[in-house]
Design an enzyme around this catalytic site. Structure first.
Site, mmCIF file in Angstrom:
data_model
loop_
_atom_site.group_PDB
_atom_site.id
_atom_site.type_symbol
_atom_site.label_atom_id
_atom_site.label_comp_id
_atom_site.label_asym_id
_atom_site.label_seq_id
_atom_site.Cartn_x
_atom_site.Cartn_y
_atom_site.Cartn_z
ATOM 1 C CG ASP A 173 -1.681 1.258 1.396
ATOM 2 O OD1 ASP A 173 -2.529 1.529 0.527
ATOM 3 O OD2 ASP A 173 -1.436 1.996 2.375
ATOM 4 C CB SER B 208 -1.733 -2.181 4.104
ATOM 5 O OG SER B 208 -2.467 -0.984 4.252
#
Length: 219
Positions: free
Chosen positions: A6, A171
């Protein structure tokens, strides 16, 4: 391993606009900045639920407008535009570059995977000096739906020609980590702040790390 990173909040520090906001609004900056980010994500969730995709920058701009209304901050249009431009050149966290280099040297495939457009991803990575560390960039715009829709995690597998068992989503965003895990990918939560809480759902990440230095894999 195939590692899908991410971008916003994980590799790139979304608080990079903090100083600029502080110059404009003073002591309200901390709450304002946090609300801006919270609403940005909330608007992406709403858009996904409504099946009404827009570029992520639209969510960002509308969230900025909301924060201004909430805190009764009367920014001029050129000031808002300046903040939006700064969002395109946010800095990377200090631990990112050296660990991406390490992971590449270990033979892993690295992909940038974001709610942002490919143009936005590329701009951020170029500005941060990270673009050459990735094998590719994957944007949700290609499927016209935001994370954590299972459609975008399947798209990661399709683009990378990888399988669930050896594909990791990395992430700092709990919704992203849990969404990937619910789909069947492996996931690792980067707890960028000690105050961050992982949702107590039935889906949990494979691992929790505080920095990318903890991102290691046994051969």
């Amino acid at each position: 391993m195939t590692l899908a990173f991410d971008i916003y909040g994980t590799l790139i520090n979304t608080s990079g606009v903090f100083d600029s906001i502080k110059k404009l609004i003073g002591e309200k900056v901390e709450g304002f900045n946090q609300l801006w980010r919270t609403k940005q994500l909330e608007y992406s969730f709403r858009r996904a639920a409504m099946n009404d995709y827009v570029d992520f920058s639209v969510c960002t701009k509308q969230a900025l407008e909301y924060a201004c209304l909430f805190y009764k901050v009367d920014l001029e249009e050129h000031q808002k535009a300046s903040l939006m431009e700064e969002y395109k050149v946010l800095p990377a966290f200090d631990d990112v570059k050296k660990n991406l280099e390490r992971l590449r040297s270990e033979g892993h495939q690295l992909y940038a995977f974001s709610n942002g457009s490919k143009e936005a991803i590329k701009g951020l990575l170029i500005n941060a000096g990270l673009v050459d560390h990735f094998d590719g960039m994957i944007s949700v715009e290609e499927q016209q739906v935001f994370k954590p829709s299972p459609i975008v995690y399947q798209h990661v597998l399709d683009v990378t020609s990888s399988i669930k068992e050896t594909t990791y989503l990395i992430s700092s965003n709990p919704f992203d980590v849990l969404g990937a895990k619910a789909f069947g990918l492996q996931s690792i939560w980067v707890q960028r702040s000690k105050e961050s809480i992982l949702d107590p759902w039935e889906y949990q990440p494979n691992r929790i790390i505080s920095t990318l230095s903890g991102l290691t894999f046994t051969k």
